[in-house]
Design a protein around this motif. Sequence first.
Motif, mmCIF file in Angstrom:
data_model
loop_
_atom_site.group_PDB
_atom_site.id
_atom_site.type_symbol
_atom_site.label_atom_id
_atom_site.label_comp_id
_atom_site.label_asym_id
_atom_site.label_seq_id
_atom_site.Cartn_x
_atom_site.Cartn_y
_atom_site.Cartn_z
ATOM 1 N N ALA A 283 0.833 -1.205 0.000
ATOM 2 C CA ALA A 283 0.000 0.000 0.000
ATOM 3 C C ALA A 283 0.866 1.252 0.000
ATOM 4 O O ALA A 283 0.581 2.226 -0.704
ATOM 5 C CB ALA A 283 -0.927 -0.008 1.216
ATOM 6 N N THR B 201 1.024 4.145 -2.956
ATOM 7 C CA THR B 201 0.793 5.559 -2.648
ATOM 8 C C THR B 201 1.972 6.417 -3.094
ATOM 9 O O THR B 201 1.799 7.480 -3.688
ATOM 10 C CB THR B 201 0.559 5.743 -1.135
ATOM 11 O OG1 THR B 201 -0.485 4.867 -0.711
ATOM 12 C CG2 THR B 201 0.165 7.180 -0.823
ATOM 13 N N ILE C 41 1.576 11.036 5.213
ATOM 14 C CA ILE C 41 0.405 10.382 4.618
ATOM 15 C C ILE C 41 0.718 8.930 4.274
ATOM 16 O O ILE C 41 -0.061 8.012 4.571
ATOM 17 C CB ILE C 41 -0.056 11.150 3.363
ATOM 18 C CG1 ILE C 41 -0.507 12.568 3.741
ATOM 19 C CG2 ILE C 41 -1.174 10.395 2.642
ATOM 20 C CD1 ILE C 41 -0.863 13.452 2.559
ATOM 21 N N ILE C 42 1.887 8.691 3.644
ATOM 22 C CA ILE C 42 2.267 7.325 3.281
ATOM 23 C C ILE C 42 2.383 6.457 4.528
ATOM 24 O O ILE C 42 1.924 5.307 4.557
ATOM 25 C CB ILE C 42 3.602 7.330 2.509
ATOM 26 C CG1 ILE C 42 3.436 8.010 1.144
ATOM 27 C CG2 ILE C 42 4.105 5.902 2.306
ATOM 28 C CD1 ILE C 42 4.714 8.095 0.346
ATOM 29 N N VAL D 255 -3.393 0.051 6.763
ATOM 30 C CA VAL D 255 -3.568 -1.211 6.036
ATOM 31 C C VAL D 255 -2.991 -2.375 6.831
ATOM 32 O O VAL D 255 -3.606 -3.448 6.924
ATOM 33 C CB VAL D 255 -2.909 -1.119 4.648
ATOM 34 C CG1 VAL D 255 -2.925 -2.483 3.954
ATOM 35 C CG2 VAL D 255 -3.630 -0.087 3.790
ATOM 36 N N VAL E 187 -1.048 5.509 5.744
ATOM 37 C CA VAL E 187 -1.661 4.483 4.899
ATOM 38 C C VAL E 187 -1.092 3.107 5.226
ATOM 39 O O VAL E 187 -1.835 2.119 5.366
ATOM 40 C CB VAL E 187 -1.453 4.819 3.414
ATOM 41 C CG1 VAL E 187 -1.869 3.641 2.521
ATOM 42 C CG2 VAL E 187 -2.231 6.066 3.025
ATOM 43 N N CYS E 188 0.231 3.037 5.345
ATOM 44 C CA CYS E 188 0.878 1.755 5.678
ATOM 45 C C CYS E 188 0.389 1.223 7.021
ATOM 46 O O CYS E 188 0.067 0.033 7.158
ATOM 47 C CB CYS E 188 2.393 1.925 5.722
ATOM 48 S SG CYS E 188 3.176 2.218 4.134
#
Length: 580
Positions: free
Chosen positions: A405, A409, A448-449, A456, A452-453
């Motif tokens: 993910a 991204t 942000i990355i 997920v 997300v990681c």
Amino acid sequence: MQSTVDDVSMMVLCNSTFRQNRTSTEGYFLAGKNMTWFPVGASIFASNVGAPMYIGLAGTAAASGFAVAIYEWHAVYLLIALGWVFVPVYVASGAYTMPEYLKKRFGGRRIRIYLSVLALILYILTKISAEIYSGAIFMKQLLNWNMYACILIILAVTCIYTVAGGLTAVIYTDTIQTIILLIGAFVLMILGFHKVGGWNAMIAKYPYAAANYTLANTSVHACGLPREDFQRIFRDPKTGDIPWTGAIFGLSTIGIWVWCTDQLMVQRCLSAKNLTHAKAGSLMAAVLKILPFFLWIIPGMISRILFPDEIACADPVKCEEVCGNRAGCTNIAYPLFVLRMLPGGLRGLMLSALLAALMSSLTSIFNSASTMFTMDIWRRIRPHSKQRELMLVGRISGAFWGLMAGLATGLSRMVVDFMFPAPVCGSNDPDNRPAVLKEVHFLHFAIIISGVCALVTTVVSLFTKSRPPEKIRRLTFWTRNDPKEPDISDSEVDDDSEDENIQTVEGIPPIQSQKSIPKRMYHWLCGISDKPRPKLTEDEKVLIRKKMTSISEKPFWKSLMNVLAIIVAIGTTFMLGFFN
């Protein structure tokens, strides 16, 4: 009494087993786990101080002042974390590489292959290309050689002793080169301060360091004059070129990867003879990371003051005439400084320092890349590879979905970045970039990355069965001292033979055979030995495993390291506050 005998036996066996560092995978990739703190620390520092430090760090300082120091001083805390939090787990696990550790920790093979392939691609696209390009720029400025000739020379010299010597040669060479580059940079810093009139004069002159046509034409002031906040390290979250929010949160996630999980840095600590030496080496590197502010950032700013017409060019046409880059010429700040400030002899010293820094970084990258390719990829392709084959390949060469993910991204931003380049400052081109580029700083995007990681990974982990406690012994910070080895199922066992990875014990005469000179050179280059490999007993294997995974420390040295780490962290915090 029995414990003392076991310790002595372990020391004798391991010293004899790993002493010839070039002819085993332990020796070639981990320097026989026999390195002391000084070469470990010097190699960590030199591996990071490459040509981009001379070009990028000094150039960014010439353009905007002190703020770039956050990248160097932020690393101090992470290097301490490397020695105190991460390395004990890596050592206890007995892993060679980061992908190998993650395979042990989370199970399965896809995460190991994915990380190995991704790291190799990133090494080529970012680290190696940046090092070679920056080094070629420096050599071209100083020697006026063809760019491609500079690149070929850099690659040839670097590859020869990296391929032949393994990590031992890389670390010892890094130690010498660290001394050279520090001396050269220190000499130039002193000359720069003398030329500009000292610290106070530099601070007074820098705000007005601009090309003559910039001072006369107010329409290009924004591109040609330094930032008003040039003395601040922590800058405005919205208008700052390095916003403090990104520097604290976004840079932390990037820095953990660079300093605490990247094979390039971790491999040096894994080569240390024990955990105390690994801690001391990472702490030494942390102290050295304080120096770039004075050795490269300040000289970059001084170079802009002394040569404003070239370094501070604001018109794209004039910049292209000066350095061939319409976006600006701050990248030549340090090479131009060397070229015009130093006489011939000292100029040669600085060229030596540059080449030392360049080769230190490249050799470290090549060795770490070969380690991952050999141990994580080639063993999957050739599961029954013999020791000789692994050595030759090494010389030429749950969590999973969270990583995927994050990759998706990050790639989305990179693709958009290539599709919509930023307009050159000073030109009349409109800024048609989407908001994700124009409004979101890359350090903020790193946050942000990371989010997300984490999201997920958490969601997927809630719907999958966790690994039982017996499978994560010695694989986490909380289980690093577990006396038992983790349970490994048949499906998780690697197919490589442990006996093939044990080095020959000294004292056994080599097989007498007549070899031609070319064959002898081939065997020496590839680390191939004709000595017979004796079969080790189970007890001897246990002793070697104990040596490889021991994280025990003597109380005095453990306490001393803790005190020194606290002092270094406090000192760095004071400097961040002082220069803000």
